[in-house]
Scaffold this motif. Structure first.
Motif, PDB file in Angstrom:
ATOM      1  N   TYR A  40     -15.566 -16.677 -13.698  1.00  0.00           N
ATOM      2  CA  TYR A  40     -14.824 -15.490 -14.107  1.00  0.00           C
ATOM      3  C   TYR A  40     -15.180 -14.954 -15.338  1.00  0.00           C
ATOM      4  O   TYR A  40     -15.244 -13.934 -15.374  1.00  0.00           O
ATOM      5  CB  TYR A  40     -13.271 -16.667 -14.526  1.00  0.00           C
ATOM      6  CG  TYR A  40     -12.432 -15.791 -15.124  1.00  0.00           C
ATOM      7  CD1 TYR A  40     -11.414 -14.775 -14.467  1.00  0.00           C
ATOM      8  CD2 TYR A  40     -12.189 -15.702 -16.410  1.00  0.00           C
ATOM      9  CE1 TYR A  40     -10.492 -14.118 -15.013  1.00  0.00           C
ATOM     10  CE2 TYR A  40     -11.122 -14.722 -17.173  1.00  0.00           C
ATOM     11  CZ  TYR A  40     -10.336 -14.048 -16.311  1.00  0.00           C
ATOM     12  OH  TYR A  40      -9.302 -13.070 -16.891  1.00  0.00           O
ATOM     13  N   LYS A  43     -18.170 -12.680 -14.726  1.00  0.00           N
ATOM     14  CA  LYS A  43     -18.091 -11.537 -13.850  1.00  0.00           C
ATOM     15  C   LYS A  43     -18.096 -10.192 -14.798  1.00  0.00           C
ATOM     16  O   LYS A  43     -18.460  -9.349 -14.141  1.00  0.00           O
ATOM     17  CB  LYS A  43     -16.679 -11.387 -12.930  1.00  0.00           C
ATOM     18  CG  LYS A  43     -15.461 -11.367 -13.588  1.00  0.00           C
ATOM     19  CD  LYS A  43     -14.296 -11.528 -12.853  1.00  0.00           C
ATOM     20  CE  LYS A  43     -13.001 -11.328 -13.632  1.00  0.00           C
ATOM     21  NZ  LYS A  43     -11.833 -11.414 -12.667  1.00  0.00           N
ATOM     22  N   LEU A 101     -16.926 -12.831  -6.153  1.00  0.00           N
ATOM     23  CA  LEU A 101     -16.045 -12.125  -6.928  1.00  0.00           C
ATOM     24  C   LEU A 101     -14.979 -11.634  -5.934  1.00  0.00           C
ATOM     25  O   LEU A 101     -13.728 -11.696  -6.220  1.00  0.00           O
ATOM     26  CB  LEU A 101     -16.494 -10.864  -7.791  1.00  0.00           C
ATOM     27  CG  LEU A 101     -17.624 -11.547  -8.748  1.00  0.00           C
ATOM     28  CD1 LEU A 101     -18.335 -10.282  -9.583  1.00  0.00           C
ATOM     29  CD2 LEU A 101     -17.109 -12.578  -9.807  1.00  0.00           C
ATOM     30  N   PRO A 102     -15.018 -11.023  -4.894  1.00  0.00           N
ATOM     31  CA  PRO A 102     -13.970 -10.931  -4.123  1.00  0.00           C
ATOM     32  C   PRO A 102     -13.006 -11.943  -3.685  1.00  0.00           C
ATOM     33  O   PRO A 102     -11.936 -11.891  -3.454  1.00  0.00           O
ATOM     34  CB  PRO A 102     -14.624  -9.783  -2.903  1.00  0.00           C
ATOM     35  CG  PRO A 102     -16.063  -9.643  -3.198  1.00  0.00           C
ATOM     36  CD  PRO A 102     -16.492 -10.523  -4.230  1.00  0.00           C
ATOM     37  N   LEU A 104     -12.892 -14.869  -5.183  1.00  0.00           N
ATOM     38  CA  LEU A 104     -12.265 -15.173  -6.319  1.00  0.00           C
ATOM     39  C   LEU A 104     -10.854 -14.319  -6.566  1.00  0.00           C
ATOM     40  O   LEU A 104     -10.040 -14.974  -6.975  1.00  0.00           O
ATOM     41  CB  LEU A 104     -13.026 -15.248  -7.521  1.00  0.00           C
ATOM     42  CG  LEU A 104     -14.264 -16.312  -7.219  1.00  0.00           C
ATOM     43  CD1 LEU A 104     -15.107 -16.191  -8.754  1.00  0.00           C
ATOM     44  CD2 LEU A 104     -13.928 -17.916  -6.993  1.00  0.00           C
ATOM     45  N   ALA A 105     -11.185 -13.280  -6.436  1.00  0.00           N
ATOM     46  CA  ALA A 105      -9.931 -12.128  -6.481  1.00  0.00           C
ATOM     47  C   ALA A 105      -8.772 -12.449  -5.592  1.00  0.00           C
ATOM     48  O   ALA A 105      -7.502 -12.618  -5.910  1.00  0.00           O
ATOM     49  CB  ALA A 105     -10.338 -10.724  -6.424  1.00  0.00           C
ATOM     50  N   GLN A 106      -9.269 -12.829  -4.298  1.00  0.00           N
ATOM     51  CA  GLN A 106      -8.137 -13.251  -3.290  1.00  0.00           C
ATOM     52  C   GLN A 106      -7.660 -14.447  -3.718  1.00  0.00           C
ATOM     53  O   GLN A 106      -6.543 -15.023  -3.536  1.00  0.00           O
ATOM     54  CB  GLN A 106      -8.833 -13.425  -1.931  1.00  0.00           C
ATOM     55  CG  GLN A 106      -9.228 -12.016  -1.107  1.00  0.00           C
ATOM     56  CD  GLN A 106      -9.743 -12.107   0.194  1.00  0.00           C
ATOM     57  OE1 GLN A 106     -10.520 -12.783   0.384  1.00  0.00           O
ATOM     58  NE2 GLN A 106      -9.249 -11.509   0.986  1.00  0.00           N
ATOM     59  N   GLU A 108      -7.147 -15.759  -6.725  1.00  0.00           N
ATOM     60  CA  GLU A 108      -6.162 -15.578  -7.682  1.00  0.00           C
ATOM     61  C   GLU A 108      -4.873 -15.071  -7.025  1.00  0.00           C
ATOM     62  O   GLU A 108      -3.863 -15.458  -7.573  1.00  0.00           O
ATOM     63  CB  GLU A 108      -6.875 -14.505  -8.558  1.00  0.00           C
ATOM     64  CG  GLU A 108      -6.000 -13.980  -9.902  1.00  0.00           C
ATOM     65  CD  GLU A 108      -6.527 -13.205 -10.894  1.00  0.00           C
ATOM     66  OE1 GLU A 108      -6.301 -12.966 -11.814  1.00  0.00           O
ATOM     67  OE2 GLU A 108      -7.353 -12.431 -10.261  1.00  0.00           O
ATOM     68  N   GLN A 109      -4.975 -13.918  -6.258  1.00  0.00           N
ATOM     69  CA  GLN A 109      -3.863 -13.662  -5.701  1.00  0.00           C
ATOM     70  C   GLN A 109      -3.021 -14.718  -4.914  1.00  0.00           C
ATOM     71  O   GLN A 109      -1.775 -14.746  -5.149  1.00  0.00           O
ATOM     72  CB  GLN A 109      -4.154 -12.407  -4.579  1.00  0.00           C
ATOM     73  CG  GLN A 109      -4.556 -11.021  -5.329  1.00  0.00           C
ATOM     74  CD  GLN A 109      -4.922 -10.098  -4.323  1.00  0.00           C
ATOM     75  OE1 GLN A 109      -5.020 -10.388  -3.339  1.00  0.00           O
ATOM     76  NE2 GLN A 109      -5.237  -8.785  -4.798  1.00  0.00           N
TER      77      GLN A 109
END
Length: 123
Positions: A40, A43, A101-102, A104-106, A108-109
């Motif tokens: 995190y 990034k 990273l993508p 981890l973004a998913q 997070e959502q």
């Protein structure tokens, strides 16, 4: 950080699962609370050890060192040491680490959605 004995049945089961299931292999690479935290903060770009330690105040220096070594072995981060006094060391995500990273973004959502739904049903 507990380490499974190489001769244990648990170790054999874990290895067999990793070999047959790419998802389990991937989750084992990023499992644990500190690896995701480190990703995190990295990034945004390179960070020195002390900067990373300051961003994650509850991690001990020893644990941060162990986690960074593991991540380096797993090719998630790269370590650059500069021949200066005092020694300057920077860490950054490798290209394969940046590939997380993508995902981890998913996560997070999904985590926000799950948390809001769980909190909503708790009342």
């Amino acid at each position: 950080m507990s380490k499974i004995k190489d001769t244990s049945v648990n170790f054999e089961n874990k290895k067999n699962l990793e070999e047959t299931c790419a998802e389990i292999y991937a989750v084992n690479l990023i499992s644990g609370q500190w690896i995701l935290s480190i990703c995190y903060y990295l990034k945004q770009g390179k960070l020195r050890f002390t900067e990373l330690k300051n961003k994650i105040p509850n991690i001990t220096e020893r644990m941060l060192t162990l986690q960074l070594k593991k991540m380096e072995e797993d090719k998630l981060v790269s370590r650059t040491a500069y021949a200066e006094v005092p020694l300057r060391v920077e860490y950054e995500l490798t290209p394969i680490g940046k590939g997380l990273l993508p995902i981890l973004a998913q996560l997070e959502q999904w985590g926000k959605l799950h948390k809001s739904m769980s909190e909503g049903s708790a009342t």
